[in-house]
Design an enzyme around this catalytic site. Sequence first.
Site, PDB file in Angstrom:
ATOM      1  N   LYS A  52     -13.920  -8.269  20.595  1.00  9.91           N
ATOM      2  CA  LYS A  52     -14.612  -8.926  21.689  1.00  9.91           C
ATOM      3  C   LYS A  52     -16.079  -9.025  20.976  1.00  9.91           C
ATOM      4  O   LYS A  52     -16.956 -10.040  21.122  1.00  9.91           O
ATOM      5  CB  LYS A  52     -14.917  -8.099  23.094  1.00  9.91           C
ATOM      6  CG  LYS A  52     -13.587  -8.423  23.761  1.00  9.91           C
ATOM      7  CD  LYS A  52     -13.311  -7.250  25.106  1.00  9.91           C
ATOM      8  CE  LYS A  52     -12.015  -7.642  25.647  1.00  9.91           C
ATOM      9  NZ  LYS A  52     -11.832  -6.509  26.710  1.00  9.91           N
ATOM     10  N   GLN A  96     -13.830  -1.505  30.131  1.00 11.31           N
ATOM     11  CA  GLN A  96     -12.756  -1.720  29.291  1.00 11.31           C
ATOM     12  C   GLN A  96     -11.525  -0.703  30.043  1.00 11.31           C
ATOM     13  O   GLN A  96     -11.956   0.499  30.280  1.00 11.31           O
ATOM     14  CB  GLN A  96     -12.656  -1.352  27.795  1.00 11.31           C
ATOM     15  CG  GLN A  96     -11.549  -1.353  26.998  1.00 11.31           C
ATOM     16  CD  GLN A  96     -11.442  -2.990  26.993  1.00 11.31           C
ATOM     17  OE1 GLN A  96     -11.952  -3.782  26.765  1.00 11.31           O
ATOM     18  NE2 GLN A  96      -9.841  -3.254  27.037  1.00 11.31           N
ATOM     19  N   ASP A 119     -14.679 -10.038  33.864  1.00 10.58           N
ATOM     20  CA  ASP A 119     -13.247  -9.813  33.789  1.00 10.58           C
ATOM     21  C   ASP A 119     -12.538 -10.526  35.063  1.00 10.58           C
ATOM     22  O   ASP A 119     -11.381 -10.930  35.187  1.00 10.58           O
ATOM     23  CB  ASP A 119     -12.892  -8.421  33.717  1.00 10.58           C
ATOM     24  CG  ASP A 119     -12.449  -7.944  32.579  1.00 10.58           C
ATOM     25  OD1 ASP A 119     -12.199  -8.766  31.844  1.00 10.58           O
ATOM     26  OD2 ASP A 119     -12.369  -6.716  32.323  1.00 10.58           O
TER      27      ASP A 119
END
Length: 282
Positions: A52, A96, A119
């Site tokens: 990322k 995460q 997300d």
Amino acid sequence: MAAIIDGSAAATQTKDELKQRISDLASHGIVPGLCVILVGNNPASHVYVKNKEKACQNMNIYSQVLRMPEESSEAEIVNKVEELNRNPKIHGFLVQLPLPSHVNTQRVMNTILPAKDVDGFHPINLGHLLMGEAGPVPCTPAGIIHLIKTTGVTIAGKEAVVIGRSNIVGKPLALLLLRENATVTVCHSHTQNLAAVAQRADILVAAIGKARMIKRSFVKPGAVVIDVGINKDENNKLCGDVDFTDVSEVAGYLTPVPGGVGPMTIAMLLRNTVEAARAQLL
Ligand code: NAD
């Protein structure tokens, strides 16, 4: 032989398109900012976060990784989330997953400001998705829809079978396929006669987490097959949920692992970040 769906090329094209929007933002003095909270030492998570970070390079996106020790308490993680909610340089951030087992993941996710939830996992954003309203869409399912569209195959009216019903892939993907007017079946670990159900699919998506489980006997000739799985095989080699060699002989289109869904997921994360930054202009 199946045509290979090149996820890396599709991701590069999406990122090239984003560059224009990023330079429009720059003319308003805005640099999109993305932050990832990484808790603990999960090796796969470290690889994903590195990818990322790499993707933000050359994109004029400010990126930051907040690393926290494995033993961080839920309250400490929530505090970091609240700091990022208030940080004007950060337009989007994510935590995460997986979080260490002593942390209530949903409680942490619920504290993310929905407007910064790149997300798309906040219940409010999942609610928008369910209702067909605008908002950030989870990156992997959004990337999968994009990849299916690159084949030129029309989704509307097709039989789509999704194997896997997780909150991050299977369920949101089923909603997106419905939005595209497919007839959608969701399979899971209790599904009977999985191969027979999968064989009905014009569009088959495997999001299971079982190395090379999907063989040619699951696949309708000519189907679009999307492999979401990221697994290590018995030789520690990266592979998907689909037996690529076997299925490529019957599928019409097939994504490889690596180089399929993975790069597109990251491109969608960047897109959600840029959209979150653009929302400031409205
Ligand atoms: P998960 O473990 O949360 O869900 C797996 C799903 O598979 C469950 O719904 C379960 O019911 C179903 N399942 C398990 N065994 C089954 C069986 N024998 N038959 C039918 N269904 C079965 O997993 P997830 O988070 O959705 O991820 C799935 C896979 O996709 C993993 O390999 C993960 O690493 C990968 N993944 C990849 C990306 C990417 O960007 N490429 C993103 C997310 C997840």
